[in-house]
Design a protein around this motif. Structure first.
Motif, PDB file in Angstrom:
ATOM      1  N   GLY A 156       0.805  -1.220   0.000  1.00 44.51           N
ATOM      2  CA  GLY A 156       0.000   0.000   0.000  1.00 44.51           C
ATOM      3  C   GLY A 156       0.830   1.257   0.000  1.00 44.51           C
ATOM      4  N   GLN A 157       2.028   1.178   0.571  1.00 40.74           N
ATOM      5  CA  GLN A 157       2.880   2.368   0.603  1.00 40.74           C
ATOM      6  C   GLN A 157       3.544   2.602  -0.757  1.00 40.74           C
ATOM      7  N   GLU A 158       3.549   1.579  -1.602  1.00 40.28           N
ATOM      8  CA  GLU A 158       4.132   1.756  -2.937  1.00 40.28           C
ATOM      9  C   GLU A 158       3.258   2.643  -3.825  1.00 40.28           C
ATOM     10  N   PHE A 159       2.005   2.849  -3.435  1.00 37.68           N
ATOM     11  CA  PHE A 159       1.197   3.836  -4.159  1.00 37.68           C
ATOM     12  C   PHE A 159       0.711   4.947  -3.227  1.00 37.68           C
ATOM     13  N   ALA A 160       1.364   5.071  -2.071  1.00 38.34           N
ATOM     14  CA  ALA A 160       1.063   6.140  -1.110  1.00 38.34           C
ATOM     15  C   ALA A 160      -0.405   6.107  -0.700  1.00 38.34           C
ATOM     16  N   GLN A 161      -0.846   4.924  -0.225  1.00 33.14           N
ATOM     17  CA  GLN A 161      -2.217   4.815   0.288  1.00 33.14           C
ATOM     18  C   GLN A 161      -2.448   5.900   1.325  1.00 33.14           C
ATOM     19  N   GLN A 162      -3.598   6.548   1.228  1.00 28.66           N
ATOM     20  CA  GLN A 162      -3.832   7.706   2.093  1.00 28.66           C
ATOM     21  C   GLN A 162      -4.251   7.319   3.498  1.00 28.66           C
ATOM     22  N   THR A 163      -4.951   6.199   3.651  1.00 30.15           N
ATOM     23  CA  THR A 163      -5.402   5.774   4.977  1.00 30.15           C
ATOM     24  C   THR A 163      -4.488   4.696   5.523  1.00 30.15           C
ATOM     25  N   GLU A 164      -4.454   4.594   6.850  1.00 30.58           N
ATOM     26  CA  GLU A 164      -3.604   3.562   7.434  1.00 30.58           C
ATOM     27  C   GLU A 164      -4.217   2.182   7.187  1.00 30.58           C
ATOM     28  N   TRP A 165      -3.358   1.181   7.291  1.00 28.16           N
ATOM     29  CA  TRP A 165      -3.760  -0.188   6.981  1.00 28.16           C
ATOM     30  C   TRP A 165      -4.708  -0.736   8.038  1.00 28.16           C
TER      31      TRP A 165
ATOM     32  N   ASP B  49      -6.484   0.224  -0.481  1.00 31.70           N
ATOM     33  CA  ASP B  49      -7.289   1.226  -1.188  1.00 31.70           C
ATOM     34  C   ASP B  49      -6.862   1.303  -2.653  1.00 31.70           C
ATOM     35  N   TRP B  50      -7.158   0.240  -3.396  1.00 33.45           N
ATOM     36  CA  TRP B  50      -6.724   0.188  -4.786  1.00 33.45           C
ATOM     37  C   TRP B  50      -7.346   1.298  -5.632  1.00 33.45           C
ATOM     38  N   HIS B  51      -8.480   1.822  -5.163  1.00 32.67           N
ATOM     39  CA  HIS B  51      -9.115   2.912  -5.914  1.00 32.67           C
ATOM     40  C   HIS B  51      -8.216   4.151  -5.975  1.00 32.67           C
ATOM     41  N   ALA B  52      -7.225   4.234  -5.093  1.00 30.58           N
ATOM     42  CA  ALA B  52      -6.298   5.372  -5.142  1.00 30.58           C
ATOM     43  C   ALA B  52      -5.593   5.453  -6.492  1.00 30.58           C
ATOM     44  N   LEU B  53      -5.468   4.317  -7.161  1.00 30.75           N
ATOM     45  CA  LEU B  53      -4.768   4.307  -8.453  1.00 30.75           C
ATOM     46  C   LEU B  53      -5.593   4.936  -9.569  1.00 30.75           C
ATOM     47  N   ASP B  54      -6.827   5.319  -9.256  1.00 38.55           N
ATOM     48  CA  ASP B  54      -7.578   6.126 -10.224  1.00 38.55           C
ATOM     49  C   ASP B  54      -6.982   7.526 -10.348  1.00 38.55           C
ATOM     50  N   ASP B  55      -6.207   7.923  -9.344  1.00 35.94           N
ATOM     51  CA  ASP B  55      -5.564   9.237  -9.333  1.00 35.94           C
ATOM     52  C   ASP B  55      -4.196   9.118 -10.013  1.00 35.94           C
ATOM     53  N   PRO B  56      -3.952   9.863 -11.102  1.00 42.05           N
ATOM     54  CA  PRO B  56      -2.645   9.773 -11.774  1.00 42.05           C
ATOM     55  C   PRO B  56      -1.464  10.057 -10.850  1.00 42.05           C
ATOM     56  N   ALA B  57      -1.683  10.888  -9.824  1.00 47.08           N
ATOM     57  CA  ALA B  57      -0.574  11.210  -8.918  1.00 47.08           C
ATOM     58  C   ALA B  57      -0.162   9.983  -8.107  1.00 47.08           C
ATOM     59  N   HIS B  58      -1.130   9.155  -7.704  1.00 48.93           N
ATOM     60  CA  HIS B  58      -0.795   7.927  -6.980  1.00 48.93           C
ATOM     61  C   HIS B  58      -0.169   6.905  -7.928  1.00 48.93           C
ATOM     62  N   ARG B  59      -0.645   6.866  -9.173  1.00 48.61           N
ATOM     63  CA  ARG B  59       0.008   5.989 -10.150  1.00 48.61           C
ATOM     64  C   ARG B  59       1.448   6.429 -10.379  1.00 48.61           C
ATOM     65  N   GLY B  60       1.685   7.716 -10.248  1.00 48.61           N
ATOM     66  CA  GLY B  60       3.052   8.217 -10.380  1.00 48.61           C
ATOM     67  C   GLY B  60       3.972   7.684  -9.303  1.00 48.61           C
ATOM     68  N   VAL B  61       3.445   7.506  -8.096  1.00 49.98           N
ATOM     69  CA  VAL B  61       4.267   6.931  -7.025  1.00 49.98           C
ATOM     70  C   VAL B  61       4.623   5.490  -7.360  1.00 49.98           C
ATOM     71  N   VAL B  62       3.663   4.743  -7.899  1.00 54.74           N
ATOM     72  CA  VAL B  62       3.936   3.364  -8.314  1.00 54.74           C
ATOM     73  C   VAL B  62       5.046   3.341  -9.367  1.00 54.74           C
ATOM     74  N   GLN B  63       4.961   4.249 -10.345  1.00 54.64           N
ATOM     75  CA  GLN B  63       5.996   4.304 -11.374  1.00 54.64           C
ATOM     76  C   GLN B  63       7.344   4.671 -10.781  1.00 54.64           C
ATOM     77  N   ALA B  64       7.332   5.548  -9.788  1.00 59.21           N
ATOM     78  CA  ALA B  64       8.582   5.923  -9.121  1.00 59.21           C
ATOM     79  C   ALA B  64       9.208   4.725  -8.434  1.00 59.21           C
ATOM     80  N   VAL B  65       8.388   3.904  -7.772  1.00 63.85           N
ATOM     81  CA  VAL B  65       8.901   2.698  -7.111  1.00 63.85           C
ATOM     82  C   VAL B  65       9.402   1.703  -8.145  1.00 63.85           C
ATOM     83  N   ARG B  66       8.663   1.559  -9.234  1.00 65.38           N
ATOM     84  CA  ARG B  66       9.075   0.637 -10.296  1.00 65.38           C
ATOM     85  C   ARG B  66      10.453   1.030 -10.843  1.00 65.38           C
ATOM     86  N   ASP B  67      10.626   2.310 -11.119  1.00 66.16           N
ATOM     87  CA  ASP B  67      11.910   2.776 -11.659  1.00 66.16           C
ATOM     88  C   ASP B  67      13.013   2.716 -10.609  1.00 66.16           C
TER      89      ASP B  67
END
Length: 743
Positions: free
Chosen positions: A571-580, A587-605
């Protein structure tokens, strides 16, 4: 004179009644075949039977009822034949085998090793193991049951195969080994069972099998007979594992709670979805919160009731094997959390197992954990140590697990852990060290590394105990890696501060380098840091939405470039906003936000950069792999340091924890040449502001911070930049260049 007809081997009336009640310590001495008086006496316990016959290849022999369901038949000769029992109940006849005609399934060598605490494959002897035996009347298939209960007066097996009435499946005591044993023909994989134990107080207790390989789905508590038919497909992984030293390689771990990553998934579902996800993000390993069976889901698996059984919540043990196999075939290692420090007090499990403090220490000052309301293992008892050491081996060998992260090591090391004066007793030398627990940990680690080369034993140890990762030959605990709790606490405390105040806390972000090489460390951002009101990483960061996401990206880049291996909770790889929370999915719906998808891409890279850059991992555990370039830029909230490895390009890291960029900041460099920006957590593709250093940076012969080379760079806000030399340096110990030389 006519010879007298043979008669059954005599047994006194009281013994027959005890056997009939299933309360005799050696029912095999009465039941089954016994040679005497020129014949073979076969006794069988069949309560409520109308007729019992012993069937052999030479014919059938009727039995006579003696007392309370005990029947006796005479067979001619003095050779014990293969036989079956034909029993009639209320006009219905059934034929079956006799549990009491078989020799002990636990051999003398096994019993000796158990007594000595040295049986490294204990699960093959104790518990429930399906076996087959040849015979004149056909092959016999059944389950060998064995359990350690040295203080029991009698033990019997109850299950769905005997209507949970155990008198017909009473076990025999195997002497001073404390083991009770019975082979039960016809009991096959899938059968549910428990051990029913008669304590010295005269009370019967039904207990789950300590070495059960499977269980019912909680809240049901029975053990389940398991026979694995799994065929592994990870031969290449296992062969390579045995040849490598994982502590010296790249390790970035994705920590997962199976029940809440995506709720409703089985082991086989996870095998595909989790493997695909972890592979896409580039993690080298996944770490699973304890998968050993536990009664209460809210414990996250840290209160274990069946140490040898993967939780049945997600499927069969072979389904868990499939999950590990899929991860291995994708090139991803598997670490499992292991909990030898304590166990719950549920009356149907390990607690007071044979009516006495058996697995737990009998002294409450040593045997009870005040924080968790649990029992503490009696680490000084040989059989208990054996139970735990073999359990570690079991996960590594039977499930091909690549590492064990040992939970709550500090609670094991100190006699006064979470105890006030008067609540603990010093050791034999007057100290606070738990000498028996120390010895156990050393044995567990040494055994694991000896038996399964290429694995990792990892300590969650939160104190300054010396030598956690030192070898046992040097009186260390023998772990391969240790969680760096100090780094985690200091870093997260620093990042809670508003950027304008961080200058006053700069020492918290630099202090980790004082002790970074005292142990072989993992840098964890674990489940414990994003729960119970602590908030997610996103919530911990000050500022608005953009600043919070930038702060998370900067933290992760700092973590991945700091000496030590990395661990990140799901969850921290996409900067989940709420605690676990374990009761719901991420909160997979967070990935609807391009900014959260950007965090995933940052972790991937970041993972891709990490894997291909030996400077970021090859010398994690030695000062030779790290140098400060700028450690005292407190007013700028800025750090700069070097990571390096032999015969590999050097990496320079600049981390800016300020909310503003630093334009034209002069960066000291370890050597001359050309550098390129390999990673920038502020990249626009990640949702950042795009401040960076495009193209190449050429080192200038300008002295700065005592370095002979430097360059002006753009440092983005709340971000980390990684520069990599285009070629390995000839001399990374650069001094001041000759001022008359041309560049």
């Amino acid at each position: 004179m006519t010879a007298a007809a043979p008669s059954p081997v005599p047994v006194d009336h009281d013994t027959l009644r005890a056997v009939a009640a299933g309360a005799h310590y050696d029912p095999h001495a009465v039941l089954g075949p016994h040679v005497g008086d020129g014949a073979v006496t076969v006794r069988a316990l069949r309560p409520l039977a109308e007729r019992v016959e012993v069937v052999t290849a030479d014919g059938s022999f009727p039995a006579q009822h003696e007392v309370d369901g005990v029947w006796a038949a005479l067979l001619p000769g003095t050779e014990v034949p293969d036989y079956r029992l034909e029993v009639t109940y209320d006009g219905w006849t059934t034929t079956g085998d006799d549990p009491y005609r078989f020799l002990p399934t636990v051999q003398e060598l096994d019993r000796h090793l158990v007594r000595e605490g040295r049986h490294e494959q204990l699960w093959q002897v104790l518990g429930a193991n399906v076996r087959t035996y040849p015979g004149q009347l056909g092959e016999v298939r059944g389950t060998a049951f064995a359990v350690w209960a040295p203080n029991a007066r009698a033990v019997r097996v109850v299950g769905d195969f005997n209507h949970w009435q155990g008198a017909t499946h009473a076990m025999r005591s195997l002497g001073d080994s404390g083991i009770w044993e019975l082979f039960a023909p016809g009991v096959d994989a899938g059968a549910r069972y428990k051990f029913e134990i008669l304590g010295s107080d005269g009370s019967w207790r039904q207990k789950a099998d300590p070495l059960a390989k499977g269980t019912e789905v909680p809240p049901a508590t029975a053990s389940v007979v398991v026979e694995s038919g799994y065929e592994w497909s990870d031969d290449a992984w296992m062969a390579a594992r045995a040849q490598r030293d994982p502590h010296a390689g790249p390790v970035s771990v994705y920590e997962v709670h199976l029940g809440s990553w995506r709720q409703g998934l089985s082991y086989r579902d996870l095998a595909h979805q989790l493997t695909e996800y972890a592979l896409d993000l580039g993690f080298t390993h996944v770490e699973l919160l304890p998968v050993a069976e536990h009664p209460f889901g809210g414990s996250w698996g840290y209160q274990v009731s069946s140490y040898y059984a993967p939780t049945s919540r997600f499927g069969h043990p072979d389904d868990f094997r499939y999950l590990v196999d899929c991860l291995h075939r994708a090139g991803i290692g598997v670490i499992v959390d292991w909990v030898p420090a304590h166990f719950p007090k549920d009356e149907w499990a390990l607690a007071q197992f044979d009516g006495t403090a058996l697995y737990e220490h009998p002294d409450p000052l040593l045997g009870e954990h005040p924080d968790w309301g649990t029992y503490v293992f009696n680490f000084g008892r040989a059989e208990v140590r054996n139970f735990l050491v073999a359990n570690a081996t079991y996960w590594l060998e039977e499930f091909h697990v690549d590492g064990l992260r040992v939970d709550a090591v500090a609670s094991m090391l100190y006699l006064d852990y979470s105890r006030q004066p008067g609540q603990w007793r010093p050791n034999a030398y007057g100290g606070r060290e738990n000498l028996e627990a120390i010895s156990f940990l050393q044995e567990a680690n040494a055994t694991a590394y000896r038996r399964t080369p290429g694995i990792m034993m990892i300590a969650e140890e939160s104190t300054a105990w010396p030598g956690v990762t030192a070898p046992t030959s040097a009186q260390g605990l023998g772990f391969g890696l240790k969680w760096n709790m100090g780094w985690m606490n200091d870093t997260l405390r620093y990042l809670r501060e508003e950027p304008i105040n961080r200058r006053y806390h700069h020492h918290e972000i630099t202090f980790s380098m004082v002790y970074a090489f005292s142990e072989h460390f993992v840098l964890p951002i674990s489940h414990d840091e994003v729960v119970h009101g602590k908030g997610s990483l996103y919530e911990r960061m000050p500022g608005d939405h953009w600043q919070k996401l930038a702060g998370v990206r900067a933290l992760l880049a700092y973590q991945w470039t700091h000496p030590g291996k990395q661990l990140l909770f799901m969850g921290q790889e996409f900067a989940q906003q709420t605690e676990w929370a374990e009761a719901r999915s991420l909160d997979w719906h967070a990935l609807d936000d391009p900014a959260h998808r950007g965090v995933v891409q940052a972790v991937r890279d970041l993972n891709a950069l990490y894997r291909r850059t030996p400077a970021l991992w090859a010398l994690d555990h030695t000062p030779d792999g790290f140098e400060w370039l700028a450690s005292d830029e407190a007013d700028l909230n800025l750090l700069a340091y070097v990571r390096k490895a032999p015969d590999a390009p050097t990496a320079v890291v600049v981390v800016n924890f300020a909310g503003v960029p630093h334009e034209g900041w002069r960066l000291p460099l370890p050597h001359g040449g050309t550098w390129y920006e390999a990673y920038n957590s502020d990249a626009a593709a990640y949702g950042g502001s795009g401040v960076g250093n495009l193209g190449r940076i050429t080192a200038e012969p300008v002295e700065h911070y005592g370095r002979g080379w430097s360059a002006e760079v753009r440092v983005p806000p709340l971000a980390a930049v990684v520069l990599v030399a285009e070629s390995p340096a000839q001399d990374t110990t650069a001094g001041t260049p000759d001022p008359t030389a041309t560049s």
